[in-house]
Design a protein around this motif. Structure first.
Motif, PDB file in Angstrom:
ATOM      1  N   GLY A  70     -13.197  44.794  21.587  1.00  0.00           N
ATOM      2  CA  GLY A  70     -14.561  44.635  21.109  1.00  0.00           C
ATOM      3  C   GLY A  70     -15.360  43.677  21.959  1.00  0.00           C
ATOM      4  N   ALA A  71     -14.726  42.587  22.390  1.00  0.00           N
ATOM      5  CA  ALA A  71     -15.396  41.629  23.266  1.00  0.00           C
ATOM      6  C   ALA A  71     -15.727  42.261  24.615  1.00  0.00           C
ATOM      7  CB  ALA A  71     -14.505  40.400  23.453  1.00  0.00           C
ATOM      8  N   TYR A  72     -14.772  42.959  25.174  1.00  0.00           N
ATOM      9  CA  TYR A  72     -14.980  43.629  26.463  1.00  0.00           C
ATOM     10  C   TYR A  72     -16.144  44.611  26.377  1.00  0.00           C
ATOM     11  CZ  TYR A  72     -14.078  46.920  30.276  1.00  0.00           C
ATOM     12  OH  TYR A  72     -14.208  47.752  31.362  1.00  0.00           O
ATOM     13  N   MET A  73     -16.212  45.393  25.297  1.00  0.00           N
ATOM     14  CA  MET A  73     -17.278  46.372  25.141  1.00  0.00           C
ATOM     15  C   MET A  73     -18.647  45.719  25.033  1.00  0.00           C
ATOM     16  SD  MET A  73     -15.706  49.205  25.385  1.00  0.00           S
ATOM     17  CE  MET A  73     -14.087  49.946  25.138  1.00  0.00           C
ATOM     18  N   ARG A  74     -18.675  44.434  24.680  1.00  0.00           N
ATOM     19  CA  ARG A  74     -19.931  43.690  24.591  1.00  0.00           C
ATOM     20  C   ARG A  74     -20.156  42.796  25.805  1.00  0.00           C
ATOM     21  NH1 ARG A  74     -17.794  44.739  19.734  1.00  0.00           N
ATOM     22  NH2 ARG A  74     -19.204  45.270  18.017  1.00  0.00           N
ATOM     23  N   ASP A  75     -19.379  43.041  26.845  1.00  0.00           N
ATOM     24  CA  ASP A  75     -19.523  42.343  28.128  1.00  0.00           C
ATOM     25  C   ASP A  75     -19.124  40.875  28.084  1.00  0.00           C
ATOM     26  OD1 ASP A  75     -20.404  44.644  29.537  1.00  0.00           O
ATOM     27  OD2 ASP A  75     -22.419  44.364  28.716  1.00  0.00           O
ATOM     28  N   PHE A  76     -18.227  40.516  27.173  1.00  0.00           N
ATOM     29  CA  PHE A  76     -17.610  39.193  27.217  1.00  0.00           C
ATOM     30  C   PHE A  76     -16.341  39.267  28.059  1.00  0.00           C
ATOM     31  CE2 PHE A  76     -19.979  38.914  23.212  1.00  0.00           C
ATOM     32  CZ  PHE A  76     -20.586  37.671  23.348  1.00  0.00           C
ATOM     33  N   LYS A  77     -16.139  38.275  28.896  1.00  0.00           N
ATOM     34  CA  LYS A  77     -14.870  38.152  29.602  1.00  0.00           C
ATOM     35  C   LYS A  77     -13.804  37.690  28.604  1.00  0.00           C
ATOM     36  CE  LYS A  77     -17.176  35.627  32.520  1.00  0.00           C
ATOM     37  NZ  LYS A  77     -17.579  34.722  33.640  1.00  0.00           N
ATOM     38  N   VAL A  78     -12.606  38.232  28.733  1.00  0.00           N
ATOM     39  CA  VAL A  78     -11.544  37.984  27.761  1.00  0.00           C
ATOM     40  C   VAL A  78     -10.384  37.259  28.427  1.00  0.00           C
ATOM     41  CG1 VAL A  78      -9.826  39.049  26.254  1.00  0.00           C
ATOM     42  CG2 VAL A  78     -12.148  39.999  26.361  1.00  0.00           C
ATOM     43  N   ALA A  79     -10.024  36.099  27.877  1.00  0.00           N
ATOM     44  CA  ALA A  79      -8.809  35.380  28.264  1.00  0.00           C
ATOM     45  C   ALA A  79      -7.839  35.480  27.090  1.00  0.00           C
ATOM     46  CB  ALA A  79      -9.116  33.926  28.594  1.00  0.00           C
TER      47      ALA A  79
ATOM     48  N   PHE B 192      -6.803  46.460  31.756  1.00  0.00           N
ATOM     49  CA  PHE B 192      -8.089  47.092  31.494  1.00  0.00           C
ATOM     50  C   PHE B 192      -9.165  46.191  30.895  1.00  0.00           C
ATOM     51  CE2 PHE B 192      -4.943  50.579  31.081  1.00  0.00           C
ATOM     52  CZ  PHE B 192      -5.397  51.384  32.113  1.00  0.00           C
ATOM     53  N   PHE B 193      -8.798  45.150  30.148  1.00  0.00           N
ATOM     54  CA  PHE B 193      -9.790  44.492  29.308  1.00  0.00           C
ATOM     55  C   PHE B 193      -9.981  42.998  29.561  1.00  0.00           C
ATOM     56  CE2 PHE B 193      -8.088  48.074  26.777  1.00  0.00           C
ATOM     57  CZ  PHE B 193      -9.241  48.836  26.713  1.00  0.00           C
ATOM     58  N   GLY B 194      -9.158  42.371  30.374  1.00  0.00           N
ATOM     59  CA  GLY B 194      -9.336  40.942  30.576  1.00  0.00           C
ATOM     60  C   GLY B 194      -8.202  40.337  31.376  1.00  0.00           C
ATOM     61  N   ARG B 195      -8.047  39.042  31.217  1.00  0.00           N
ATOM     62  CA  ARG B 195      -6.965  38.314  31.874  1.00  0.00           C
ATOM     63  C   ARG B 195      -5.960  37.861  30.832  1.00  0.00           C
ATOM     64  NH1 ARG B 195      -8.884  33.322  34.675  1.00  0.00           N
ATOM     65  NH2 ARG B 195      -6.748  33.362  35.489  1.00  0.00           N
ATOM     66  N   VAL B 196      -4.691  37.978  31.155  1.00  0.00           N
ATOM     67  CA  VAL B 196      -3.614  37.492  30.294  1.00  0.00           C
ATOM     68  C   VAL B 196      -3.082  36.204  30.903  1.00  0.00           C
ATOM     69  CG1 VAL B 196      -1.337  37.979  29.340  1.00  0.00           C
ATOM     70  CG2 VAL B 196      -3.044  39.806  29.499  1.00  0.00           C
ATOM     71  N   LEU B 197      -3.164  35.126  30.139  1.00  0.00           N
ATOM     72  CA  LEU B 197      -2.755  33.808  30.610  1.00  0.00           C
ATOM     73  C   LEU B 197      -1.684  33.228  29.698  1.00  0.00           C
ATOM     74  CD1 LEU B 197      -6.316  32.255  31.132  1.00  0.00           C
ATOM     75  CD2 LEU B 197      -4.887  33.320  32.875  1.00  0.00           C
TER      76      LEU B 197
ATOM     77  N   THR C 164       0.921  45.220  24.657  1.00  0.00           N
ATOM     78  CA  THR C 164      -0.459  44.770  24.513  1.00  0.00           C
ATOM     79  C   THR C 164      -0.884  43.917  25.692  1.00  0.00           C
ATOM     80  OG1 THR C 164      -0.218  44.800  22.107  1.00  0.00           O
ATOM     81  CG2 THR C 164      -2.082  43.566  23.013  1.00  0.00           C
ATOM     82  N   GLU C 165      -0.009  43.015  26.114  1.00  0.00           N
ATOM     83  CA  GLU C 165      -0.332  42.186  27.279  1.00  0.00           C
ATOM     84  C   GLU C 165      -0.619  43.052  28.501  1.00  0.00           C
ATOM     85  OE1 GLU C 165       2.796  39.371  27.906  1.00  0.00           O
ATOM     86  OE2 GLU C 165       2.701  38.619  25.839  1.00  0.00           O
ATOM     87  N   GLU C 166       0.183  44.095  28.692  1.00  0.00           N
ATOM     88  CA  GLU C 166      -0.016  44.969  29.840  1.00  0.00           C
ATOM     89  C   GLU C 166      -1.357  45.697  29.747  1.00  0.00           C
ATOM     90  OE1 GLU C 166       2.106  48.696  32.210  1.00  0.00           O
ATOM     91  OE2 GLU C 166       3.141  47.718  30.545  1.00  0.00           O
ATOM     92  N   ASN C 167      -1.688  46.208  28.567  1.00  0.00           N
ATOM     93  CA  ASN C 167      -2.951  46.924  28.406  1.00  0.00           C
ATOM     94  C   ASN C 167      -4.154  46.003  28.606  1.00  0.00           C
ATOM     95  OD1 ASN C 167      -1.894  49.464  27.918  1.00  0.00           O
ATOM     96  ND2 ASN C 167      -1.791  49.168  25.708  1.00  0.00           N
ATOM     97  N   ILE C 168      -4.111  44.831  27.975  1.00  0.00           N
ATOM     98  CA  ILE C 168      -5.227  43.899  28.112  1.00  0.00           C
ATOM     99  C   ILE C 168      -5.379  43.476  29.567  1.00  0.00           C
ATOM    100  CG2 ILE C 168      -6.108  41.615  27.495  1.00  0.00           C
ATOM    101  CD1 ILE C 168      -6.285  43.603  25.215  1.00  0.00           C
ATOM    102  N   GLY C 169      -4.277  43.111  30.200  1.00  0.00           N
ATOM    103  CA  GLY C 169      -4.336  42.632  31.576  1.00  0.00           C
ATOM    104  C   GLY C 169      -4.754  43.682  32.578  1.00  0.00           C
TER     105      GLY C 169
END
Length: 209
Positions: A153-162, A186-191, A179-184
């Motif tokens: 949801g954040a990504y779709m609203r142009d927020f960067k995701v950590a 397509f949708f943000g950074r996994v830290l 989930t970590e693999e998908n987020i990292g």
């Protein structure tokens, strides 16, 4: 995903997802043991964000006894028709170890995505000044459900995701890793927590120099 951006406290908000008694405490209806085990990392993230002046926003997933406010959720998990996350009960409260402070924001939600039909986006667009927040840090539970949905949801609203891997809790290690693999990807950074803390301190120290 490569680190094309880094966390800047001036433009960041922390989202603490559903760290409620019913999700965390042993024997409670929606217990997620991994979320309980990762409370120390979540505490570190919250403390670091508060110290850096990053706003902290909590979600509380709430269901009602008066009517089925999330009918598809209860269709897939019928146990929720009678127990779990009930408005007005201690089960919906944030666990003591991560208790909000007076300056924090707590927002109820009825869907997995924290943005859906809540004032979250309005809060993010004003909490640090008009549209200053462009990055969200996500911790909490469930990794593969509400944390994942909120990241998208954040990504779709142009927020960067950590997305903080060791400060989110899933129902299984397999779900966590997927989930970590998908987020990292397509949708943000996994830290990891240590990586997030390093970026926050690097930026804060740079501003002070």
């Amino acid at each position: 995903m490569n680190a094309m951006w880094r966390v800047n406290p001036k433009n960041t908000a922390l989202l603490v997802i559903d760290m409620q008694n019913d999700f965390v405490l042993e024997g409670y209806p929606m217990e997620v043991p991994m979320a309980r085990r990762r409370i120390p990392q979540m505490q570190e993230v919250i403390a670091e964000c508060r110290a850096a002046g990053i706003p902290v926003v909590y979600s509380r997933h709430v269901l009602l006894d008066t009517f089925d406010v999330s009918p598809l959720e209860s269709t897939y998990n019928p146990a929720l028709l009678t127990a779990g996350m009930r408005s007005g009960t201690s089960g919906v409260e944030i666990v003591d170890e991560l208790a909000p402070e007076p300056e924090d924001v707590v927002i109820p939600k009825h869907r997995y995505d924290f943005f859906h039909n809540t004032p979250l986006e309005t809060v993010l667009n004003s909490i640090s000044g008009l549209r200053q927040v462009d990055t969200v840090v996500i911790i909490g539970t469930l990794t593969e459900v509400c944390c994942d949905s909120t990241a998208r949801g954040a990504y779709m609203r142009d927020f960067k995701v950590a997305f903080v891997a060791d400060a989110t809790g899933a129902r299984s290690e397999a779900a966590q890793k997927a989930t970590e693999e998908n987020i990292g990807t397509f949708f943000g950074r996994v830290l990891q927590t240590r990586e997030l803390v390093a970026e926050i301190r690097e930026s804060t120290e740079g501003r002070a120099a």
